[in-house]
Design an enzyme around this catalytic site. Structure first.
Site, short mmCIF file in Angstrom:
data_model
loop_
_atom_site.label_atom_id
_atom_site.label_comp_id
_atom_site.label_asym_id
_atom_site.label_seq_id
_atom_site.Cartn_x
_atom_site.Cartn_y
_atom_site.Cartn_z
N SER A 44 7.48 -3.46 -0.64
CA SER A 44 6.57 -2.62 -1.42
C SER A 44 6.77 -2.92 -2.88
O SER A 44 7.91 -2.95 -3.38
CB SER A 44 6.85 -1.14 -1.15
OG SER A 44 6.24 -0.32 -2.13
N CYS B 56 -0.73 -0.32 -5.86
CA CYS B 56 -0.20 -0.95 -4.65
C CYS B 56 0.15 -2.42 -4.88
O CYS B 56 -0.72 -3.29 -4.97
CB CYS B 56 -1.17 -0.82 -3.48
SG CYS B 56 -0.45 -1.34 -1.90
#
Length: 350
Positions: free
Chosen positions: A93, A255
Site C-alpha cells: 500500500s 491510493c
C-alpha cells in the site's frame, strides 16, 4: 487487569487515509519471508484471529488499516510490514508505506537525518524505497519508489444487470486492481456519492473475481482483485480516483498502489513516458504526485517503476488489549456501519 494481549498503535494518516502502525506487542509471525508471513496471516486461524483483534469492533472500525511492523528479512531492508484490513492481510500500500515511514522516523525507531532520510521498507510485494523530506524533527513528505507494476489485461469486459457492459483494465501495482472509468456507472467521484460508489465497487469486485483469475507470476501469495478503483480526469488534467474497499468504504487518499497500477495502464496506452509525472486527487481532494521513474519487467512482461509522493501525519498513540473473559473478544461487524457487502459475502461476524 485481565489482559491476555496488549499492543501499542501509533495513529497516523496519509492524506486523510488512516494507517495505524503496530509498534509494540506484535507477536512473531511465521514465515521465511514477508510473502510467507502474508500467506500465514490469510490462511491460519491464528492469523485471522490477530487481524480481527485489531480491525473489527469493539477495538477497530471500518475506516483505515493497521500495519503490523515486523523485523525485516531482506538484508537491504530497515523494516518490514503487512497491512491488515477487514477482508484480509494485504501485500502492499502506498498510503500505508507513507504512514509506516512517518511512524518510524517521528517515533525515533529509525534515526531521522535532515534534510532527507531514506528508509527501505520490505513488503510481501518487494522492497519499497521511501525517501523522506525532514525538517525540525518532522517528516514533511515521503516519496516512494514502488515495486514494478504491470498490466494484466486491458479493456476487459463484464456484463452486469444494473449497468450492462462495463469495460475495465486489470493491473498490478503491489496488489491487483480493476480500474474502471467512473462515467460508465453514471456517478462522479465526489464526497456526496461515496456510498453509491462503494456499493458499485463491491458489486464489481465480486463479479470480476468470479470471472477473472489473477495471480502474481512470481509471488503466489498475491492473488485476486483486491480493489476496484474508479477513475476520472479533472479539468486541470489531474487524475481523480476513488478506490472502493471491502466491505464498504472508500480510500480517503488518492491510493498509491492503485495509481501505480493505473500508471502501468497509462504507459501501455502511450499516455505517460519515463520521467513524466502528474497529480492524482482523492475523493476528498488530497493529492499524490505520481511519476514514472523507469521501465522494468516482471516474469517477461513489461512493467513500470512508479513513484508516489505524499504526506503522513501522526495524531495519537494508544494501546489495545484483549480481555480473555470478554465474550466479544473475537470481534464483530454489522452491516449498519460496515456496509451491505458484509452480509452478501457471508462475513457478518468474525
Amino acid at each position: 487487569m485481565r489482559w491476555k494481549r496488549v499492543m501499542q498503535l501509533l495513529d497516523v494518516h496519509c492524506e486523510g487515509e488512516i494507517g495505524k502502525v503496530a509498534i509494540g506487542g506484535v507477536p512473531k509471525i511465521p514465515g521465511a519471508n514477508v510473502a510467507e508471513q502474508l500467506a500465514w496471516l490469510n490462511s491460519d486461524p491464528k492469523g485471522k484471529e490477530l487481524r480481527h483483534f485489531l480491525v473489527l469492533e469493539p477495538r477497530g472500525a471500518p475506516i483505515g488499516s493497521v500495519n503490523l511492523l515486523l523485523p525485516p528479512k531482506h538484508p537491504q531492508a530497515d523494516a518490514a510490514f503487512i497491512i491488515l484490513q477487514p477482508d484480509q492481510a494485504h501485500a502492499s500500500s502506498g498510503s500505508n508505506s507513507i504512514c509506516v515511514t512517518t511512524a518510524l522516523l517521528e517515533s525515533g525507531m529509525i534515526e531521522m537525518s535532515e534534510p532527507e532520510t531514506v528508509v527501505m521498507l520490505e513488503t510481501a510485494a518487494g522492497l519499497v524505497r521511501a525517501t523522506a523530506t525532514c525538517r525540525d524533527g518532522h517528516c514533511e513528505s515521503v516519496s516512494l519508489t514502488m515495486v514494478p507494476s504491470f498490466v494484466h489485461r486491458l479493456d476487459a469486459v463484464i456484463d452486469l444487470p444494473k449497468w450492462g457492459e462495463i469495460r475495465f483494465d486489470l493491473a498490478y501495482g503491489g496488489i491487483f486492481y480493476a480500474l474502471v472509468d467512473v462515467s460508465q456507472i453514471g456517478l462522479r467521484i465526489e464526497p456526496g456519492q461515496a456510498r453509491r460508489l462503494v456499493e458499485a465497487g463491491m458489486v464489481l469486485r465480486q463479479a470480476v473475481n468470479r470471472q477473472f483469475e489473477v495471480v502474481h507470476p512470481e509471488i503466489p501469495a498475491i492473488s485476486g482483485v483486491a480493489y476496484v478503483m474508479f477513475r476520472d480526469v479533472d479539468p486541470d488534467g489531474a487524475v481523480r480516483t476513488c478506490t472502493t474497499m471491502w466491505p464498504g468504504r472508500v480510500d480517503r487518499s488518492p491510493c498509491g498502489t492503485g495509481n501505480s497500477a493505473n500508471l502501468a495502464v497509462l504507459h501501455a496506452r502511450g499516455k505517460v513516458r519515463p520521467g513524466e509525472s502528474f497529480l492524482s486527487r482523492s475523493i476528498i481532494g488530497s493529492q499524490f504526485e505520481v511519476g514514472l521513474s523507469g521501465i522494468s519487467e516482471v516474469a517477461g512482461r513489461p512493467a513500470v517503476i512508479p513513484t508516489i509522493r505524499g504526506r503522513g501525519f501522526t495524531f495519537g498513540l494508544h494501546q489495545v488489549a484483549l480481555d480473555a473473559f470478554d465474550p466479544l473478544h473475537a470481534g464483530f461487524a454489522l452491516t449498519d456501519v460496515w456496509g451491505e457487502a458484509l452480509a452478501e459475502l457471508g462475513e457478518q461476524q468474525a
